[in-house]
Design a protein around this motif. Sequence first.
Motif, PDB file in Angstrom:
ATOM      1  N   VAL A   1      22.859   0.573   8.046  1.00 15.37           N
ATOM      2  CA  VAL A   1      22.296   0.228   9.358  1.00 15.37           C
ATOM      3  C   VAL A   1      22.287   1.453  10.273  1.00 15.37           C
ATOM      4  N   MET A   2      23.380   2.218  10.262  1.00 10.57           N
ATOM      5  CA  MET A   2      23.432   3.420  11.091  1.00 10.57           C
ATOM      6  C   MET A   2      22.374   4.440  10.642  1.00 10.57           C
ATOM      7  N   THR A   3      22.186   4.557   9.339  1.00  9.69           N
ATOM      8  CA  THR A   3      21.172   5.474   8.816  1.00  9.69           C
ATOM      9  C   THR A   3      19.777   5.008   9.222  1.00  9.69           C
ATOM     10  N   TRP A   4      19.548   3.703   9.146  1.00 10.81           N
ATOM     11  CA  TRP A   4      18.230   3.172   9.504  1.00 10.81           C
ATOM     12  C   TRP A   4      17.919   3.431  10.975  1.00 10.81           C
ATOM     13  N   ARG A   5      18.914   3.231  11.829  1.00  9.10           N
ATOM     14  CA  ARG A   5      18.684   3.415  13.268  1.00  9.10           C
ATOM     15  C   ARG A   5      18.520   4.884  13.640  1.00  9.10           C
ATOM     16  N   ARG A   6      19.377   5.738  13.105  1.00  8.74           N
ATOM     17  CA  ARG A   6      19.363   7.151  13.485  1.00  8.74           C
ATOM     18  C   ARG A   6      18.371   7.990  12.692  1.00  8.74           C
ATOM     19  N   ARG A   7      17.899   7.449  11.575  1.00  4.45           N
ATOM     20  CA  ARG A   7      17.020   8.195  10.663  1.00  4.45           C
ATOM     21  C   ARG A   7      17.688   9.476  10.198  1.00  4.45           C
ATOM     22  N   GLU A   8      18.995   9.366   9.920  1.00  9.72           N
ATOM     23  CA  GLU A   8      19.756  10.530   9.489  1.00  9.72           C
ATOM     24  C   GLU A   8      20.909  10.056   8.615  1.00  9.72           C
ATOM     25  N   LEU A   9      21.042  10.645   7.435  1.00 13.89           N
ATOM     26  CA  LEU A   9      22.099  10.274   6.502  1.00 13.89           C
ATOM     27  C   LEU A   9      23.009  11.466   6.284  1.00 13.89           C
TER      28      LEU A   9
ATOM     29  N   LEU B   1      20.511  -1.535  -2.417  1.00 13.19           N
ATOM     30  CA  LEU B   1      19.930  -2.265  -3.552  1.00 13.19           C
ATOM     31  C   LEU B   1      20.688  -1.988  -4.847  1.00 13.19           C
ATOM     32  N   PHE B   2      21.070  -0.741  -5.075  1.00 12.67           N
ATOM     33  CA  PHE B   2      21.823  -0.407  -6.279  1.00 12.67           C
ATOM     34  C   PHE B   2      23.181  -1.106  -6.273  1.00 12.67           C
ATOM     35  N   SER B   3      23.835  -1.148  -5.126  1.00 13.70           N
ATOM     36  CA  SER B   3      25.124  -1.821  -5.025  1.00 13.70           C
ATOM     37  C   SER B   3      24.990  -3.315  -5.315  1.00 13.70           C
ATOM     38  N   PHE B   4      23.981  -3.958  -4.713  1.00 15.48           N
ATOM     39  CA  PHE B   4      23.796  -5.393  -4.934  1.00 15.48           C
ATOM     40  C   PHE B   4      23.425  -5.683  -6.385  1.00 15.48           C
ATOM     41  N   LEU B   5      22.546  -4.864  -6.953  1.00 16.75           N
ATOM     42  CA  LEU B   5      22.140  -5.064  -8.343  1.00 16.75           C
ATOM     43  C   LEU B   5      23.319  -4.900  -9.296  1.00 16.75           C
ATOM     44  N   SER B   6      24.133  -3.879  -9.091  1.00 17.47           N
ATOM     45  CA  SER B   6      25.285  -3.678  -9.971  1.00 17.47           C
ATOM     46  C   SER B   6      26.308  -4.805  -9.800  1.00 17.47           C
ATOM     47  N   PHE B   7      26.458  -5.319  -8.576  1.00 19.20           N
ATOM     48  CA  PHE B   7      27.370  -6.434  -8.343  1.00 19.20           C
ATOM     49  C   PHE B   7      26.883  -7.691  -9.067  1.00 19.20           C
TER      50      PHE B   7
ATOM     51  N   ILE C   1      32.530  -7.378   0.767  1.00 23.41           N
ATOM     52  CA  ILE C   1      33.069  -6.229   0.036  1.00 23.41           C
ATOM     53  C   ILE C   1      32.361  -4.949   0.445  1.00 23.41           C
ATOM     54  N   ASN C   2      31.079  -5.026   0.691  1.00 23.40           N
ATOM     55  CA  ASN C   2      30.281  -3.844   1.000  1.00 23.40           C
ATOM     56  C   ASN C   2      29.974  -3.687   2.484  1.00 23.40           C
ATOM     57  N   LEU C   3      30.803  -4.231   3.345  1.00 23.90           N
ATOM     58  CA  LEU C   3      30.587  -4.094   4.782  1.00 23.90           C
ATOM     59  C   LEU C   3      30.537  -2.632   5.229  1.00 23.90           C
ATOM     60  N   PRO C   4      31.397  -1.748   4.719  1.00 25.38           N
ATOM     61  CA  PRO C   4      31.252  -0.331   5.101  1.00 25.38           C
ATOM     62  C   PRO C   4      29.917   0.272   4.638  1.00 25.38           C
ATOM     63  N   LEU C   5      29.466  -0.098   3.451  1.00 26.16           N
ATOM     64  CA  LEU C   5      28.178   0.396   2.965  1.00 26.16           C
ATOM     65  C   LEU C   5      27.035  -0.132   3.828  1.00 26.16           C
ATOM     66  N   LEU C   6      27.096  -1.386   4.197  1.00 26.87           N
ATOM     67  CA  LEU C   6      26.059  -1.954   5.055  1.00 26.87           C
ATOM     68  C   LEU C   6      26.068  -1.303   6.438  1.00 26.87           C
ATOM     69  N   THR C   7      27.263  -0.975   6.942  1.00 29.11           N
ATOM     70  CA  THR C   7      27.358  -0.272   8.219  1.00 29.11           C
ATOM     71  C   THR C   7      26.691   1.094   8.113  1.00 29.11           C
ATOM     72  N   LEU C   8      26.961   1.800   7.025  1.00 24.20           N
ATOM     73  CA  LEU C   8      26.324   3.098   6.805  1.00 24.20           C
ATOM     74  C   LEU C   8      24.807   2.949   6.726  1.00 24.20           C
TER      75      LEU C   8
ATOM     76  N   ILE D   1      15.013   5.773   2.851  1.00 23.11           N
ATOM     77  CA  ILE D   1      14.816   5.421   1.442  1.00 23.11           C
ATOM     78  C   ILE D   1      16.147   5.483   0.693  1.00 23.11           C
ATOM     79  N   LEU D   2      16.936   6.527   0.945  1.00 20.25           N
ATOM     80  CA  LEU D   2      18.239   6.637   0.279  1.00 20.25           C
ATOM     81  C   LEU D   2      19.188   5.510   0.696  1.00 20.25           C
ATOM     82  N   ALA D   3      19.162   5.122   1.971  1.00 19.18           N
ATOM     83  CA  ALA D   3      20.032   4.042   2.433  1.00 19.18           C
ATOM     84  C   ALA D   3      19.661   2.721   1.768  1.00 19.18           C
TER      85      ALA D   3
END
Length: 161
Positions: free
Chosen positions: A114-122, A144-150, A105-112, A137-139
């Motif tokens: 991973v991209m944020t982690w690699r580029r260090r830019e959100l 974590l917030f998404s998984f916790l709420s799920f 369900i959260n594949l787009p969020l996970l993609t975001l 930290i925001l990524a």
Amino acid sequence: MIGGEGHLEGSRDNAAAPFDGPLKARKQIGDTAFEEWLYTPEEDWGPAEETEQEALEVEWAEDDLKLRIKTAGYISIPVGFMGLGVLSLFTTSWGAQIPFMWAIINLPLLTLAVMTWRRRELRLGLKHPVKGRKARILAVALVLFSFLSFMLAWVSAMMRG
């Protein structure tokens, strides 16, 4: 009477004047302190000039990120159907299926993330990107917030019956 009206208007201006300074200061502190902390790079505390080439690279990076997230959203539907079928061949445990469903369900969020982690830019359509450690930290916080709420929603649904 004209002199009286002028006096009345002057008293209104003077009554509001004591609050002008604190209201302006409160607005400046409330609006800019967090934004300055969030958008200021850790390496450089001064504003950087953006060249035309950098602006074009930023636009390409935004388009690339949008395309990757859109593609992840389209891929998550068939992967979810096939993945749950394959997963059910090996186990019927909710402990395995619930995290798998969340990930699909959260594949787009996970993609975001991973991209944020690699580029260090959100980039979230804000006026300036969040960079460096703050972006990571925001990524992580988003995931974590998404998984916790799920998980809380799932536990709540299981308790109701």
